[in-house]
Design a protein around this motif. Structure first.
Motif, PDB file in Angstrom:
ATOM      1  N   ALA A  95       0.826  -1.210   0.000  1.00  0.00           N
ATOM      2  CA  ALA A  95       0.000   0.000   0.000  1.00  0.00           C
ATOM      3  C   ALA A  95       0.859   1.259   0.000  1.00  0.00           C
ATOM      4  N   ILE A  96       2.100   1.160   0.525  1.00  0.00           N
ATOM      5  CA  ILE A  96       3.022   2.296   0.484  1.00  0.00           C
ATOM      6  C   ILE A  96       3.897   2.107  -0.746  1.00  0.00           C
ATOM      7  N   ALA A  97       3.456   2.683  -1.853  1.00  0.00           N
ATOM      8  CA  ALA A  97       4.109   2.436  -3.139  1.00  0.00           C
ATOM      9  C   ALA A  97       5.366   3.283  -3.305  1.00  0.00           C
ATOM     10  N   LYS A  98       6.248   2.809  -4.186  1.00  0.00           N
ATOM     11  CA  LYS A  98       7.539   3.466  -4.398  1.00  0.00           C
ATOM     12  C   LYS A  98       7.657   4.135  -5.770  1.00  0.00           C
ATOM     13  N   SER A 117       1.589   3.754  -7.116  1.00  0.00           N
ATOM     14  CA  SER A 117       0.825   4.668  -6.263  1.00  0.00           C
ATOM     15  C   SER A 117      -0.609   4.826  -6.773  1.00  0.00           C
ATOM     16  N   MET A 118      -0.751   4.929  -8.090  1.00  0.00           N
ATOM     17  CA  MET A 118      -2.086   5.038  -8.677  1.00  0.00           C
ATOM     18  C   MET A 118      -2.875   3.745  -8.487  1.00  0.00           C
ATOM     19  N   LYS A 119      -2.197   2.608  -8.658  1.00  0.00           N
ATOM     20  CA  LYS A 119      -2.868   1.324  -8.462  1.00  0.00           C
ATOM     21  C   LYS A 119      -3.343   1.175  -7.021  1.00  0.00           C
ATOM     22  N   CYS A 120      -2.523   1.635  -6.078  1.00  0.00           N
ATOM     23  CA  CYS A 120      -2.932   1.621  -4.673  1.00  0.00           C
ATOM     24  C   CYS A 120      -4.232   2.395  -4.486  1.00  0.00           C
ATOM     25  N   GLY A 121      -4.255   3.594  -5.044  1.00  0.00           N
ATOM     26  CA  GLY A 121      -5.432   4.438  -4.879  1.00  0.00           C
ATOM     27  C   GLY A 121      -6.685   3.825  -5.468  1.00  0.00           C
ATOM     28  N   ILE A 122      -6.560   3.262  -6.668  1.00  0.00           N
ATOM     29  CA  ILE A 122      -7.728   2.714  -7.344  1.00  0.00           C
ATOM     30  C   ILE A 122      -8.175   1.398  -6.719  1.00  0.00           C
ATOM     31  N   VAL A 123      -7.258   0.454  -6.558  1.00  0.00           N
ATOM     32  CA  VAL A 123      -7.638  -0.881  -6.079  1.00  0.00           C
ATOM     33  C   VAL A 123      -7.850  -0.902  -4.570  1.00  0.00           C
TER      34      VAL A 123
END
Length: 259
Positions: free
Chosen positions: A179-182, A187-193
């Motif tokens: 969830a803490i993307a690099k 980061s976008m995938k975290c937000g969407i999924v």
């Protein structure tokens, strides 16, 4: 065997259903510019891919949230089957009690899904449909539609994010490892999924708290497959739900003995 058509804002879901079950489900893009002949060719091609000739089809039924396409698709089905489709709307028997301020405002897609859900799953139930919009519908112990929520769909959210920013790319709906993307894409995938799954979990918690009871959670819609595995709540997925609902409504309204 009947041909079922669910016209959504983004895709049209096509399938054939009989008393033995659902035979296939496919999706084509919704396009208000296409003619009835173009849709007839598309539907015929799908039937041929599954080796289903048109003569065993005894009828068809349409659910539509795109009014300009309803008549166009109905004419297409008439070309294939030889008679008009049943269109879900006022005057069509569904057997679903609707307890909202104005029952006529409830979308036909939500009615169709609810009819199938009531027949096949435990109650009370929360029904999640993740398409162009994400809809959440609550059905009580008696099988009555109580109400729900409508949210922007995950696809709409992603499209808006990409269109309204200068440097964010279009991405797939894969979930990143953390969830803490690099990087930007993850980061976008975290937000969407993960964001969409957290939203569903939060809405389930809020609705269960409001009702004072647990709800059986059921999801349908193409985007649900990418999101619900990351929810903390257990949510069952049923891709065929709209087609099964359409079949049940068709059977409630048939006058020629077809099945």
């Amino acid at each position: 065997m009947i041909l079922t058509i669910d016209i959504g804002n983004t895709v049209i879901t096509v399938g054939t259903v009989s008393k033995t079950g659902t035979h296939f489900v496919e999706h084509i893009s919704t396009d208000v510019k296409k003619t009835d002949l173009e849709y007839a060719i598309a539907f015929r091609t799908i039937l041929e891919l599954y080796e289903i000739p048109s003569h065993p089809l005894t009828g068809s039924i349409i659910s539509s949230v795109v009014p300009p396409l309803t008549a166009v698709v109905n004419r297409a089905l008439t070309k294939i089957i030889g008679k008009p489709a049943l269109v879900v709307g006022p005057g069509v028997k569904t057997g679903l009690p609707i307890k909202i301020d104005n029952p006529a405002q409830l979308g036909s897609d939500m009615v169709v899904n609810a009819v199938a859900a009531v027949a096949e799953y435990p109650l009370p139930l929360l029904l999640i449909d993740m398409g162009t919009a994400t809809t959440l519908s609550v059905i009580d112990e008696s099988g009555a539609y109580l109400g729900g929520s409508i949210l922007p769909g995950a696809g709409i959210a992603l499209d808006s994010l990409v269109k309204r920013t200068a440097q964010l790319p279009r991405i797939s709906f894969d979930a990143p490892e953390k969830a803490i993307a690099k990087n930007t894409v993850d980061s976008m995938k975290c937000g969407i999924v993960y964001g969409s799954s957290a939203m569903l979990d939060g809405m389930i918690d809020r609705m269960e708290q409001e009702l004072g009871k647990s709800l059986f959670a059921l999801a349908t819609g193409d985007l649900a497959k990418a999101v619900i595995p990351y929810c903390t709540h257990k949510i069952q997925y049923d891709e065929m739900l709209p087609l099964k609902g359409l079949y049940r409504i068709y059977m409630k309204n048939r006058t020629d003995g077809s099945c």
